[in-house]
Design a protein around this motif. Structure first.
Motif, short mmCIF file in Angstrom:
data_model
loop_
_atom_site.label_atom_id
_atom_site.label_comp_id
_atom_site.label_asym_id
_atom_site.label_seq_id
_atom_site.Cartn_x
_atom_site.Cartn_y
_atom_site.Cartn_z
N LEU A 28 55.46 45.44 40.01
CA LEU A 28 55.75 45.51 38.57
C LEU A 28 57.12 46.17 38.45
O LEU A 28 57.26 47.34 38.81
CB LEU A 28 54.65 46.36 37.93
CG LEU A 28 54.35 46.32 36.46
CD1 LEU A 28 54.34 44.91 35.89
CD2 LEU A 28 53.00 46.97 36.20
N GLY B 260 50.97 39.44 38.78
CA GLY B 260 49.79 39.71 37.94
C GLY B 260 48.50 39.98 38.70
O GLY B 260 47.81 40.97 38.42
N GLN B 261 48.20 39.11 39.67
CA GLN B 261 46.89 39.27 40.32
C GLN B 261 46.82 40.52 41.18
O GLN B 261 45.77 41.16 41.27
CB GLN B 261 46.57 38.02 41.14
CG GLN B 261 46.29 36.85 40.24
CD GLN B 261 45.88 35.60 41.00
OE1 GLN B 261 45.80 35.61 42.22
NE2 GLN B 261 45.62 34.54 40.28
N VAL C 4 48.51 43.28 40.57
CA VAL C 4 48.41 44.41 39.63
C VAL C 4 46.96 44.51 39.13
O VAL C 4 46.41 45.61 39.00
CB VAL C 4 49.38 44.24 38.44
CG1 VAL C 4 49.17 45.34 37.41
CG2 VAL C 4 50.82 44.24 38.92
N HIS D 54 43.73 52.73 30.33
CA HIS D 54 44.95 52.06 29.89
C HIS D 54 44.56 50.66 29.41
O HIS D 54 43.79 49.96 30.07
CB HIS D 54 45.95 52.01 31.04
CG HIS D 54 47.10 51.10 30.76
ND1 HIS D 54 47.80 51.14 29.58
CD2 HIS D 54 47.66 50.10 31.50
CE1 HIS D 54 48.73 50.21 29.61
NE2 HIS D 54 48.67 49.57 30.76
N ARG E 196 39.41 42.01 31.04
CA ARG E 196 38.72 41.67 32.30
C ARG E 196 38.88 42.77 33.34
O ARG E 196 37.99 42.99 34.16
CB ARG E 196 39.24 40.33 32.84
CG ARG E 196 38.75 39.13 32.01
CD ARG E 196 39.08 37.82 32.71
NE ARG E 196 40.52 37.67 32.87
CZ ARG E 196 41.14 37.33 34.01
NH1 ARG E 196 40.45 37.07 35.08
NH2 ARG E 196 42.45 37.22 34.06
O1 UT7 Z 1 50.05 47.84 32.74
C1 UT7 Z 1 49.88 46.96 33.80
C2 UT7 Z 1 50.47 45.65 33.36
N1 UT7 Z 1 49.99 44.48 33.96
C3 UT7 Z 1 48.73 44.06 33.99
O2 UT7 Z 1 47.79 44.68 33.60
C4 UT7 Z 1 48.53 42.67 34.52
C5 UT7 Z 1 47.35 42.53 35.41
N2 UT7 Z 1 47.09 41.13 35.61
C6 UT7 Z 1 46.49 40.36 34.68
O3 UT7 Z 1 46.11 40.84 33.64
C7 UT7 Z 1 46.27 38.91 34.98
O4 UT7 Z 1 46.63 38.65 36.33
C8 UT7 Z 1 47.09 37.96 34.05
C9 UT7 Z 1 46.50 38.04 32.64
C10 UT7 Z 1 48.55 38.33 34.02
C11 UT7 Z 1 46.95 36.53 34.53
O5 UT7 Z 1 45.59 36.15 34.59
P1 UT7 Z 1 45.03 35.40 35.87
O6 UT7 Z 1 43.62 35.10 35.59
O7 UT7 Z 1 45.34 36.26 37.07
O8 UT7 Z 1 45.86 34.06 35.85
P2 UT7 Z 1 46.80 33.48 36.99
O9 UT7 Z 1 48.03 34.29 37.14
O10 UT7 Z 1 45.98 33.17 38.20
O11 UT7 Z 1 47.21 32.11 36.33
C12 UT7 Z 1 46.25 31.07 36.08
C13 UT7 Z 1 46.97 29.90 35.42
C14 UT7 Z 1 48.25 29.50 36.14
O12 UT7 Z 1 48.33 28.10 36.08
P3 UT7 Z 1 47.90 27.19 37.33
O13 UT7 Z 1 48.82 27.62 38.44
O14 UT7 Z 1 46.46 27.51 37.58
O15 UT7 Z 1 48.15 25.82 36.82
C15 UT7 Z 1 49.33 30.10 35.28
O16 UT7 Z 1 50.55 29.39 35.38
O17 UT7 Z 1 47.35 30.27 34.09
C16 UT7 Z 1 48.74 29.97 33.92
N3 UT7 Z 1 49.28 30.91 32.95
C17 UT7 Z 1 49.21 30.69 31.63
N4 UT7 Z 1 48.72 29.67 30.91
C18 UT7 Z 1 48.79 29.74 29.58
C19 UT7 Z 1 49.88 32.10 33.16
N5 UT7 Z 1 50.20 32.67 32.00
C20 UT7 Z 1 49.80 31.81 31.03
C21 UT7 Z 1 49.85 31.85 29.63
N6 UT7 Z 1 49.33 30.80 28.94
N7 UT7 Z 1 50.38 32.87 28.94
#
Ligand code: UT7
Length: 327
Positions: free
Chosen positions: A191, A218-219, A221, A253, A258
């Motif tokens: 990050l 993301g994953q 983190v 936080h 999820r």
């Molecule tokens: O303070 C700490 C700050 N950070 C965090 O807390 C982040 C921690 N991580 C997360 O919350 C999750 O990893 C995310 C919410 C960021 C992502 O969720 P995920 O279930 O891990 O999704 P992913 O990264 O595996 O992405 C799944 C799909 C991907 O598409 P494909 O490759 O399966 O076709 C992404 O490209 O979702 C796609 N995607 C989106 N689709 C629509 C990613 N962002 C978006 C979006 N809208 N905004």
């Protein structure tokens, strides 16, 4: 005998402007359904011009009011932020000047989304040693200015906001009864938000503006977050000899519904003990835990004797937690 450190007042401030998931889906390839189901976020506040120090000042003012203290009774102001308006002066100094807290020392601290916890634990030490009696700790961010608004994997997650707590010395019991801070710099790339470009007569680099925005794995983190929440709760229970059943509220936080659900499952603590408001504000980084605490206080559901765990995780990577007996 060491004195006790209690929370004497809380405050928070959010910019008025609401950005919904539908608003975002007009800007990047996303949808209300994706954001809600993957994160639990429905809307967030995005500043239309107010800077971090403006939000910090308003939250600080409200916390002083709730603590019933005058500005010149504050000995120290700590502002936790990764989006200060300027490196110099610090956000804390700007707030000190605007509040008229003329006797207070002031500095900023960065621990990303764990900032409020780092700030409170730092304040705790100054009070325990007897150096200061009242410390104003602020977590304030305008992450909207640090986002790449074309990157759907980050821009949907964050929002702007500020929160503040007044920590004070008390000779009766209660207050902070356990705390923990941790860091893992080997995960520094998970990050990132670069601060500034290195341009001097010996450096010739043409770096894209985008490199100065938030980037995230993301994953990774996500996994770090679940582990950090779980291990911190276990640590504090072990340290204080309390059990899960003794804990009334956990304020994590506010990053992702999820993450919180999974952590609740791993710790075997009912998810309804976890206070959440991320649906309305998204992830406000250093501000989130204090905004949630202020809302919990305002709800009237917090009673003397209640035990609350605050637990944070964030870039660095950093983590930390505090166990409080409400007075
Ligand atoms: O303070 C700490 C700050 N950070 C965090 O807390 C982040 C921690 N991580 C997360 O919350 C999750 O990893 C995310 C919410 C960021 C992502 O969720 P995920 O279930 O891990 O999704 P992913 O990264 O595996 O992405 C799944 C799909 C991907 O598409 P494909 O490759 O399966 O076709 C992404 O490209 O979702 C796609 N995607 C989106 N689709 C629509 C990613 N962002 C978006 C979006 N809208 N905004």
């Amino acid at each position: 005998m060491m004195s006790h450190v209690i929370i004497k007042g809380t405050g928070s401030y959010l910019p008025e402007n609401v950005m919904s998931n539908d608003d975002l889906s007009k800007m990047v390839d996303t949808s209300d359904d994706w954001i809600r189901t993957r994160t639990g976020i429905s809307e967030r506040r995005i500043s239309t011009g107010e800077r971090t120090s403006d939000l910090a000042y308003e939250a600080g003012l409200r916390a002083l009011k709730s603590a019933n203290l005058k500005p010149d009774e504050i000995d120290l102001i700590i502002c936790a932020t990764i989006t200060a308006d300027s490196f110099m002066p610090s956000c804390a100094c700007k707030v000190q000047g605007r509040l008229g807290a003329s006797l207070a020392a002031a500095f900023d601290l960065t621990a990303a989304c764990t900032g409020m916890i780092y700030g409170m634990v730092t304040a705790e030490q100054f009070i325990k040693t007897g150096m200061y009696s009242n410390v104003l700790v602020i977590g304030a961010e305008t992450l909207s200015g640090a986002l790449d608004w074309e990157d759907r994997s980050t821009c949907v997650l964050f929002g702007d906001g500020a929160s503040a707590v007044v920590l004070s010395r008390s000779d009766s019991g209660g207050g902070i009864i356990g705390s923990n801070l941790e860091a893992d710099g080997s995960k520094k790339n998970l990050l990132t938000l670069p601060a500034t470009t290195m341009l001097n007569p010996y450096v010739d680099k043409d770096i894209e503006d985008k490199q100065y925005k938030i980037s995230m794995q993301g994953q990774e983190v996500f996994k770090f977050a679940v582990r950090t929440i779980t291990s911190n709760i276990d640590f504090l229970l072990n340290k204080t000899g309390l059990t899960k059943e003794d804990i009334d509220y956990i304020i994590p936080h506010q990053a992702n519904l999820r993450i919180i659900e999974q952590a609740a499952k791993f710790c075997k603590v009912p998810v309804d003990k976890f206070f959440m408001n991320l649906d309305r504000y998204g992830n406000t980084s250093a501000a989130s835990i204090g905004i949630a605490l202020d809302e919990l206080v305002a709800s009237g559901n917090l009673n003397p004797g209640n035990k609350i765990i605050l637990v944070g995780f964030g870039g660095g990577m950093t983590g930390g937690s505090i166990l409080i007996e409400w007075v």
